[in-house]
Design a protein around this motif. Structure first.
Motif, PDB file in Angstrom:
ATOM      1  N   VAL A 111       0.871  -1.173   0.000  1.00  0.00           N
ATOM      2  CA  VAL A 111       0.000   0.000   0.000  1.00  0.00           C
ATOM      3  C   VAL A 111       0.907   1.221   0.000  1.00  0.00           C
ATOM      4  O   VAL A 111       1.799   1.337   0.837  1.00  0.00           O
ATOM      5  N   GLU A 143      -6.888   1.592  -6.904  1.00  0.00           N
ATOM      6  CA  GLU A 143      -7.194   2.688  -5.990  1.00  0.00           C
ATOM      7  C   GLU A 143      -7.718   2.161  -4.656  1.00  0.00           C
ATOM      8  O   GLU A 143      -8.567   1.269  -4.621  1.00  0.00           O
ATOM      9  N   VAL A 144      -7.188   2.704  -3.575  1.00  0.00           N
ATOM     10  CA  VAL A 144      -7.732   2.467  -2.240  1.00  0.00           C
ATOM     11  C   VAL A 144      -8.503   3.730  -1.901  1.00  0.00           C
ATOM     12  O   VAL A 144      -7.911   4.801  -1.741  1.00  0.00           O
ATOM     13  N   THR A 145      -9.813   3.638  -1.839  1.00  0.00           N
ATOM     14  CA  THR A 145     -10.621   4.847  -1.686  1.00  0.00           C
ATOM     15  C   THR A 145     -10.469   5.481  -0.308  1.00  0.00           C
ATOM     16  O   THR A 145     -10.497   6.688  -0.185  1.00  0.00           O
ATOM     17  N   GLU A 146     -10.281   4.670   0.698  1.00  0.00           N
ATOM     18  CA  GLU A 146     -10.104   5.236   2.036  1.00  0.00           C
ATOM     19  C   GLU A 146      -8.678   5.746   2.177  1.00  0.00           C
ATOM     20  O   GLU A 146      -7.714   4.990   2.060  1.00  0.00           O
ATOM     21  N   ARG A 203      -5.166   6.227  -1.201  1.00  0.00           N
ATOM     22  CA  ARG A 203      -3.907   5.508  -1.325  1.00  0.00           C
ATOM     23  C   ARG A 203      -3.970   4.527  -2.492  1.00  0.00           C
ATOM     24  O   ARG A 203      -4.987   4.404  -3.167  1.00  0.00           O
ATOM     25  N   THR A 204      -2.884   3.812  -2.696  1.00  0.00           N
ATOM     26  CA  THR A 204      -2.768   2.891  -3.822  1.00  0.00           C
ATOM     27  C   THR A 204      -2.388   1.508  -3.321  1.00  0.00           C
ATOM     28  O   THR A 204      -1.470   1.365  -2.505  1.00  0.00           O
ATOM     29  N   PHE A 205      -3.080   0.504  -3.831  1.00  0.00           N
ATOM     30  CA  PHE A 205      -2.729  -0.886  -3.569  1.00  0.00           C
ATOM     31  C   PHE A 205      -1.985  -1.389  -4.803  1.00  0.00           C
ATOM     32  O   PHE A 205      -2.511  -1.350  -5.919  1.00  0.00           O
TER      33      PHE A 205
END
Length: 157
Positions: A9, A98-101, A104-106
């Motif tokens: 992440v 995309e990590v919406t919370e 961030r980026t996975f």
């Protein structure tokens, strides 16, 4: 067939990370193990079928061919054509989601390959830790360095 899978992440928006990672020939700008790189035959680095030819900082050269590329899925797949590593039938995929919370980026990076059983522990280390995990750390550092600090408030009169 062996598989190496690494995920991370990254504390940066997926668009920012993809902007840095999408160039199939740009890894020498962010990956610590890549000394130099060029695309053969003058093709664009997002052209499926293009071949990147690059040197490693510890020595040795590799040639990899882009098998698939998608800006929409933020991913690409490539295969090794030539390598000093004792492996064959190597196919790897790099993908960002995309990590919406927290905006961030996975990231996921995995490879399947064949090798002699006695080479597997060393190859897991070289591919998993020295290539994939080190690459994600370098991308995270690059994104962190690219984030500008908010402007300072003006001094009171």
């Amino acid at each position: 067939m062996a598989r190496v899978y690494v995920s991370a992440v990254i504390d940066a928006p997926v668009g920012q990370v993809w902007d840095k990672a999408r160039d199939f020939n740009g890894h020498h700008a962010w990956h610590p193990i890549i000394a130099d790189s060029h695309i053969e035959d003058g093709l664009r680095s997002d052209t499926v079928g293009c071949v990147r030819n690059f040197g490693l900082t510890p020595g040795g050269r590799l040639r990899e061919q882009l098998v698939s590329f998608s800006d929409r899925e933020r991913s690409y797949t490539y295969t090794i054509l030539e390598s000093p590593l004792p492996l064959t039938d190597y196919v790897a995929t790099f993908r960002l989601t995309e990590v919406t919370e927290g905006n961030r980026t996975f990231g996921e990076w995995w490879a399947d390959f064949d090798c002699r059983p006695e080479d597997l522990p060393t190859l897991r280390e070289q591919v998993g830790r020295n290539t994939f995990a080190a690459g994600f750390r370098a991308l995270a550092d690059l994104c962190r360095a690219g984030v500008t600090a908010p402007a300072a408030a003006p001094a009171p009169p």
